[in-house]
Design a protein around this motif. Structure first.
Motif, PDB file in Angstrom:
ATOM      1  N   LEU A 181       0.849  -1.341  -0.063  1.00 34.47           N
ATOM      2  CA  LEU A 181      -0.005  -0.058  -0.263  1.00 34.47           C
ATOM      3  C   LEU A 181       0.917   1.442  -0.150  1.00 34.47           C
ATOM      4  O   LEU A 181       1.807   1.447   0.795  1.00 34.47           O
ATOM      5  CB  LEU A 181      -0.983   0.137   1.169  1.00 34.47           C
ATOM      6  CG  LEU A 181      -1.923   1.292   1.590  1.00 34.47           C
ATOM      7  CD1 LEU A 181      -2.737   1.558   0.157  1.00 34.47           C
ATOM      8  CD2 LEU A 181      -2.478   1.208   2.840  1.00 34.47           C
ATOM      9  N   PHE A 182       0.682   2.147  -1.213  1.00 36.36           N
ATOM     10  CA  PHE A 182       1.542   3.307  -1.083  1.00 36.36           C
ATOM     11  C   PHE A 182       0.539   4.529  -0.591  1.00 36.36           C
ATOM     12  O   PHE A 182      -0.478   4.860  -1.082  1.00 36.36           O
ATOM     13  CB  PHE A 182       1.957   3.596  -2.332  1.00 36.36           C
ATOM     14  CG  PHE A 182       2.972   2.749  -2.928  1.00 36.36           C
ATOM     15  CD1 PHE A 182       4.332   3.081  -2.760  1.00 36.36           C
ATOM     16  CD2 PHE A 182       2.812   1.441  -3.618  1.00 36.36           C
ATOM     17  CE1 PHE A 182       5.148   1.935  -3.024  1.00 36.36           C
ATOM     18  CE2 PHE A 182       3.600   0.795  -4.038  1.00 36.36           C
ATOM     19  CZ  PHE A 182       4.764   1.100  -3.800  1.00 36.36           C
ATOM     20  N   ALA A 183       0.818   5.115   0.446  1.00 35.08           N
ATOM     21  CA  ALA A 183       0.410   6.342   1.142  1.00 35.08           C
ATOM     22  C   ALA A 183       1.398   7.487   1.317  1.00 35.08           C
ATOM     23  O   ALA A 183       1.497   8.057   2.251  1.00 35.08           O
ATOM     24  CB  ALA A 183      -0.266   5.997   2.477  1.00 35.08           C
ATOM     25  N   THR A 184       1.960   7.473  -0.035  1.00 30.48           N
ATOM     26  CA  THR A 184       3.399   8.287   0.045  1.00 30.48           C
ATOM     27  C   THR A 184       3.164   9.821  -0.288  1.00 30.48           C
ATOM     28  O   THR A 184       4.166  10.621  -0.158  1.00 30.48           O
ATOM     29  CB  THR A 184       4.032   7.782  -1.038  1.00 30.48           C
ATOM     30  OG1 THR A 184       3.649   7.495  -2.141  1.00 30.48           O
ATOM     31  CG2 THR A 184       5.093   6.637  -0.626  1.00 30.48           C
ATOM     32  N   GLY A 185       1.954  10.091  -0.394  1.00 31.44           N
ATOM     33  CA  GLY A 185       1.625  11.688  -0.737  1.00 31.44           C
ATOM     34  C   GLY A 185       2.411  12.236  -1.966  1.00 31.44           C
ATOM     35  O   GLY A 185       2.885  11.446  -2.791  1.00 31.44           O
ATOM     36  N   ILE A 186       2.088  13.536  -2.000  1.00 34.03           N
ATOM     37  CA  ILE A 186       2.982  14.304  -3.064  1.00 34.03           C
ATOM     38  C   ILE A 186       3.968  15.346  -2.835  1.00 34.03           C
ATOM     39  O   ILE A 186       4.009  15.808  -1.473  1.00 34.03           O
ATOM     40  CB  ILE A 186       1.952  14.640  -4.108  1.00 34.03           C
ATOM     41  CG1 ILE A 186       0.953  15.764  -3.428  1.00 34.03           C
ATOM     42  CG2 ILE A 186       1.187  13.693  -4.898  1.00 34.03           C
ATOM     43  CD1 ILE A 186      -0.095  16.313  -4.288  1.00 34.03           C
TER      44      ILE A 186
END
Length: 301
Positions: A108-113
């Motif tokens: 799961l990528f919850a890496t933002g911008i």
């Protein structure tokens, strides 16, 4: 002590990632959260429009969330950057900046911008404080104040309608030739919204609180708030390298269940949507966590 293999690795341990981790932790899934400790809203003083947390400091929300999530003993949190990812026969493998390798069935990528700051002196110091992105998150605090919008074309026109409801002292800074059609210009004039073509070059501020904006021709504009529609880039390039499709706007493409175009990989939060708020990030993370658990359940049952 960290394990080498987990059910799920979550990359990004802010609101969205922590929300997903809670859903997974409560479903007894083994979870590793990797987080570099660099949230995009690190200098924002207060979070708004999030029920039960209105006006709270963002880092306090994240701190409390982290404490609650880590009360589930099957959830681990490691402060480290994910550098590389690859597909394996059993799922995925992640290599971190500290040269640690972890494997999981799902990612799961919850890496933002990462926002790309304009070439305006003082802007970065005001970003998230008085140079802001969202009238729902920050607009009430600047109601009736001298306000400007740093954007052009459809973005500026859309934002103007929202912000005009909050203040009648509003300007649009197009940084050059305006890109509005005749109908839009007519509506802007009708609502007494000024269009300023002269490029802005610097902001005068006190600890991030705007005072004046200076233009290229030496003129000034007194301001309390500046909305800006900034370009951005993904904080992590791992999803794209793993084959995840990006939208035309540069976000990771996901379906209603937060699934990306790559089986086994999910994404949630700012990296998937223009809806940049703590409340939305938490909601998207909750959905992602539930859907990942559902997928694991179908595989095992």
């Amino acid at each position: 002590m960290y394990k080498s293999t987990y059910d799920v690795i979550i990359i990004g341990g802010s609101y969205s990632g922590l929300s997903a981790a809670m859903a997974l932790g409560r479903s007894l899934r083994s979870v590793l959260i990797l987080d570099g400790g660099n949230p995009c809203n690190w200098q924002t003083p207060h979070s708004h429009n999030f029920i039960t947390q209105d006006g709270e400091q963002p880092h306090r929300i994240a701190q409390k969330a982290k404490e609650q999530v880590l009360s589930y003993k099957n959830v681990d949190f490691l402060e480290d950057y994910a550098l590389l990812g690859k597909k394996t026969a059993a799922g995925f493998e992640i290599l971190t900046e500290a040269c640690k390798t972890f494997r999981s069935r799902k990612l799961l990528f919850a890496t933002g911008i990462k926002d790309i700051m304009p070439d305006i002196e003082g802007f970065a110091e005001c970003w998230g404080i008085s140079a802001i992105h969202c009238p729902y998150c920050h607009g009430y605090e600047f109601k009736s104040e001298k306000t400007a919008i740093l954007a052009n074309g459809e973005q500026a026109f859309h934002m103007a309608g929202l912000v005009r409801n909050l203040t009648n002292n509003l300007s649009i800074l197009t940084q050059g030739k305006p890109d509005f059609n005749d109908e839009q210009v007519s509506k802007l004039h009708k609502n007494e919204i000024r269009i300023i073509e002269t490029p802005a070059v610097s902001l005068a501020h006190e600890n991030g609180q705007l005072e004046t904006l200076r233009f290229e021709d030496g003129s000034f504009l007194e301001l309390k708030a500046l909305y800006a529609a900034l370009p951005f880039e993904q904080h992590s390039n791992i999803p794209e390298k793993l084959g995840c499709t990006l939208t035309e706007s540069g976000h990771i493409e996901v379906d209603h269940f937060q699934k990306t175009s790559v089986p086994g990989i999910y994404a949630c939060g700012d990296n998937t949507s223009r809806m940049r708020s703590v409340a939305y990030a938490v909601a998207a993370g909750n959905v992602a966590g539930a859907m990942i658990n559902h997928e694991l359940t179908l595989e095992d049952f």
